[in-house]
Design a protein around this motif. Sequence first.
Motif, PDB file in Angstrom:
ATOM      1  N   LYS A  18      53.791  29.854  48.328  1.00 33.25           N
ATOM      2  CA  LYS A  18      53.326  28.485  48.101  1.00 33.25           C
ATOM      3  C   LYS A  18      51.980  28.251  48.789  1.00 33.25           C
ATOM      4  O   LYS A  18      51.049  27.710  48.191  1.00 33.25           O
ATOM      5  N   ILE A  19      51.875  28.688  50.027  1.00 36.84           N
ATOM      6  CA  ILE A  19      50.618  28.524  50.761  1.00 36.84           C
ATOM      7  C   ILE A  19      49.500  29.332  50.103  1.00 36.84           C
ATOM      8  O   ILE A  19      48.377  28.851  49.942  1.00 36.84           O
ATOM      9  N   LYS A  20      49.809  30.559  49.699  1.00 34.47           N
ATOM     10  CA  LYS A  20      48.812  31.414  49.037  1.00 34.47           C
ATOM     11  C   LYS A  20      48.341  30.779  47.730  1.00 34.47           C
ATOM     12  O   LYS A  20      47.146  30.774  47.423  1.00 34.47           O
ATOM     13  N   ASN A  21      49.266  30.237  46.947  1.00 35.62           N
ATOM     14  CA  ASN A  21      48.917  29.586  45.685  1.00 35.62           C
ATOM     15  C   ASN A  21      48.020  28.373  45.917  1.00 35.62           C
ATOM     16  O   ASN A  21      47.048  28.158  45.196  1.00 35.62           O
ATOM     17  N   GLU A  22      48.355  27.574  46.924  1.00 35.06           N
ATOM     18  CA  GLU A  22      47.543  26.388  47.218  1.00 35.06           C
ATOM     19  C   GLU A  22      46.137  26.787  47.659  1.00 35.06           C
ATOM     20  O   GLU A  22      45.160  26.166  47.261  1.00 35.06           O
ATOM     21  N   HIS A  23      46.051  27.822  48.464  1.00 34.26           N
ATOM     22  CA  HIS A  23      44.744  28.260  48.951  1.00 34.26           C
ATOM     23  C   HIS A  23      43.884  28.822  47.807  1.00 34.26           C
ATOM     24  O   HIS A  23      42.695  28.534  47.726  1.00 34.26           O
ATOM     25  N   GLY A  25      44.337  28.193  44.612  1.00 34.81           N
ATOM     26  CA  GLY A  25      44.254  27.284  43.472  1.00 34.81           C
ATOM     27  C   GLY A  25      44.849  27.892  42.217  1.00 34.81           C
ATOM     28  O   GLY A  25      44.446  27.570  41.104  1.00 34.81           O
ATOM     29  N   ARG A  26      45.828  28.768  42.393  1.00 36.71           N
ATOM     30  CA  ARG A  26      46.486  29.437  41.269  1.00 36.71           C
ATOM     31  C   ARG A  26      47.993  29.281  41.371  1.00 36.71           C
ATOM     32  O   ARG A  26      48.515  28.845  42.395  1.00 36.71           O
ATOM     33  N   LEU A  27      48.648  29.707  40.313  1.00 35.09           N
ATOM     34  CA  LEU A  27      50.103  29.672  40.286  1.00 35.09           C
ATOM     35  C   LEU A  27      50.598  31.104  40.122  1.00 35.09           C
ATOM     36  O   LEU A  27      50.655  31.626  39.015  1.00 35.09           O
TER      37      LEU A  27
END
Length: 67
Positions: A18-23, A25-27
Amino acid sequence: MAGPPVKMPWDELFFALKIKNEHAGRLGIKPLSRQYKRSLTELIRILTEMEQRHIRRAFRQAGRRHA
């Protein structure tokens, strides 16, 4: 509509993703476990009343293109 509860398995990998995706900007959904994806699919089906095949197709497309 009251039905059986949907159990969402959880561990630290999901929080890190979740943190990686937010950073980024991807899913990114590929690293999620099969059980988590099944639970998420069931939750989406209950909330949106979409057909199972449409939900699975959306997951495949999101996994391929890193929405």
